[in-house]
Design a protein around this motif. Sequence first.
Motif, PDB file in Angstrom:
ATOM      1  N   ASN A  18      90.247  37.521  27.355  1.00 48.92           N
ATOM      2  CA  ASN A  18      88.813  37.539  27.665  1.00 48.92           C
ATOM      3  C   ASN A  18      88.048  38.458  26.713  1.00 48.92           C
ATOM      4  N   PRO A  19      87.238  37.890  25.816  1.00 50.44           N
ATOM      5  CA  PRO A  19      86.582  38.744  24.811  1.00 50.44           C
ATOM      6  C   PRO A  19      85.546  39.697  25.390  1.00 50.44           C
ATOM      7  N   THR A  20      85.002  39.379  26.562  1.00 47.51           N
ATOM      8  CA  THR A  20      83.904  40.204  27.077  1.00 47.51           C
ATOM      9  C   THR A  20      84.359  41.513  27.699  1.00 47.51           C
ATOM     10  N   PRO A  71      86.164  45.805  18.826  1.00 42.78           N
ATOM     11  CA  PRO A  71      86.570  44.566  18.161  1.00 42.78           C
ATOM     12  C   PRO A  71      88.007  44.598  17.646  1.00 42.78           C
ATOM     13  N   LEU A  83      90.460  43.752  20.457  1.00 43.63           N
ATOM     14  CA  LEU A  83      90.496  42.308  20.705  1.00 43.63           C
ATOM     15  C   LEU A  83      91.289  41.592  19.621  1.00 43.63           C
ATOM     16  N   VAL A 124      87.781  29.871  24.789  1.00 42.58           N
ATOM     17  CA  VAL A 124      86.600  30.668  25.117  1.00 42.58           C
ATOM     18  C   VAL A 124      85.419  29.789  25.515  1.00 42.58           C
TER      19      VAL A 124
END
Length: 294
Positions: A70-72, A77, A80, A107
């Motif tokens: 989940n990037p959020t 950065p 991730l 995503v």
Amino acid sequence: MTTAANIVSNTNTATCTTVAQLRQHIKAWQKQNLTVGFVPTMGALHVGHMSLVEIAKKTCDRVVVSIFVNPTQFNRPDDLANYPRLIDQDMERCRNAAADLVFHPDVKEVYPGGYNSKVQVGDITGRWEGNFRPGHFDGMSTVVCKLFNMVTPTHAFFGEKDFQQLQVIRAMVRDLNIPIEIIGCPTIREKDGLACSSRNMLLKPEHRAIAPAFYASLIAAAKSLRAGEDPGKVSVDIMTELRKAGFDKIDYIGVADNDMLQPLTAPAKSGRILGAAWLGNVRLIDNIDINEGA
């Protein structure tokens, strides 16, 4: 048009990449009045994750595992970008554990164009991890809430290793009247005490040798707390031990109550010792109950 032909199955473990595919399975199970256990993960599965699947299998009729980085919920950065992605290995482990379904969306499936909402849990997210990872709990709460709506399980399983996350999810489910039973499961550790984590594979050998000192310091601290020592002094003692062991930086060490994780300032017979510290570029978190090791 979504059909059963779009769903790939291997040794009885189905794999779905879209919500439409996922719901085909869920609706079929619901028609049979089956209970559905859900284990949300970001992949790079280890024995800790698989213990959640095992408990879910014993508790529920069917088990869904999600694999979604989940990037959020990443505030850095580089974190991730460096997060391990081992989908083939993960799928094999899910098959070996007899998970009924793996949900592996991309995503865009989770956050389609125009997506503009978030879930924000107050109070409990404003300390400990929340102080050092701005936005993390908003991203985590949002994706877990979305996954709950996609999977609609009867039960969801989370490890106590991420204890603040577990309590945030419990608060969210309570506050939003989400009809899911949240089950916290014991932290699984390596033989030397290091809590199992997907990030452990990023540790350099020399740092991996130091890492077990984290758990050892927590166990010693718990003994001191049970003997009536002041939580503030115990926290300082843990930090001293970690620095002696070779940890590069300590984000926080503290003692908190078991519910909303409010810091404890006086001796107590119950509570949680929590911490986050760095070895090289790898950030480790751990926690134990005050009565662990008694």
